[in-house]
Design an enzyme around this catalytic site. Sequence first.
Site, mmCIF file in Angstrom:
data_model
loop_
_atom_site.group_PDB
_atom_site.id
_atom_site.type_symbol
_atom_site.label_atom_id
_atom_site.label_comp_id
_atom_site.label_asym_id
_atom_site.label_seq_id
_atom_site.Cartn_x
_atom_site.Cartn_y
_atom_site.Cartn_z
ATOM 1 N N ASP A 25 -8.413 -6.287 -3.050
ATOM 2 C CA ASP A 25 -7.354 -5.851 -3.955
ATOM 3 C C ASP A 25 -6.482 -4.840 -3.202
ATOM 4 O O ASP A 25 -6.877 -4.339 -2.138
ATOM 5 C CB ASP A 25 -7.990 -5.222 -5.193
ATOM 6 C CG ASP A 25 -6.974 -4.591 -6.119
ATOM 7 O OD1 ASP A 25 -6.022 -5.274 -6.506
ATOM 8 O OD2 ASP A 25 -7.144 -3.390 -6.446
ATOM 9 N N ASP A 27 -3.606 -2.250 -4.922
ATOM 10 C CA ASP A 27 -3.388 -0.996 -5.649
ATOM 11 C C ASP A 27 -4.714 -0.386 -6.078
ATOM 12 O O ASP A 27 -5.495 -1.006 -6.805
ATOM 13 C CB ASP A 27 -2.516 -1.234 -6.884
ATOM 14 C CG ASP A 27 -1.042 -1.346 -6.546
ATOM 15 O OD1 ASP A 27 -0.525 -0.431 -5.890
ATOM 16 O OD2 ASP A 27 -0.406 -2.343 -6.930
#
Length: 272
Positions: A25, A27
């Site tokens: 991922d 953010d």
Amino acid sequence: MAEFPAMDTVLGSRGRPLPSALLFDVDGTLADTEGVGHRPAYNDAFAEFGLAWHWSAELYRSLLVVAGGRERLHYYLERDRPPLNGQAEAAARDPAAWVDAIHRSKTRHFEHRLAAGAVPLRPGVARLMREAAGQGCRLALVTNASRPSLDLMCRHLLPADLQQAIAVTACGDEVTDKKPAPDLYSLALEKLQLTAGECLAVEDAGSGLAAARAAGIACVVAYNDDTAEQDFALASLVVDHLGEPDQPFVRQRGADLPAGHLRFGDLAPLLR
């Protein structure tokens, strides 16, 4: 679709196969982009528009249940009904265009923060990426962010060698349903031409964990201040960050690894 060469199976320290790909991922996982990047950028954008809004850390955490920046702004408007000050006419005339304008301003302020070096990588991220790439493991980025936002973050967050090491990306504007739906991870698997059992996801939040597990992928969670209280029961390992030799992680639950930092050679037991 690009054809990848066949990989030799790499074994870990316990003789079990290591991941063929690590799916990160972005953010909150690569960097604390939410707390020191996006949230202050939203507040800068609100000030630019003359809005007397301020998203505190507590308020912002409550908004993170909604995936996507524009969607988050619409949700805030509907849920909190904040005062519009001199923006009421513009907001009423074309709400979507008005929210888009605020979001564009926020993106500009966010880029300024990235360019100024205000959003560093989290502990262990660059080290683990380099260890994995050095052993032939593919790296992927799987994010709800749009392609322009991802390109922006990669350019400012990742050193040149890690930018070049990214084999595959899957972005929010490429699927119908963002995380916590499994679509982005399914897309990444398709692009990588790998099965879920050959991969390991690295996330920071419950929605990303849910997305990875729904796609059949085992997941490590490196939580942060915004996500620490979320439910990570489905994770193979839960730590406060990926760790460095001189900055060990705190393990909340999951596999008891031999070092205080997540090493590529120790990841085999985390696969399911």
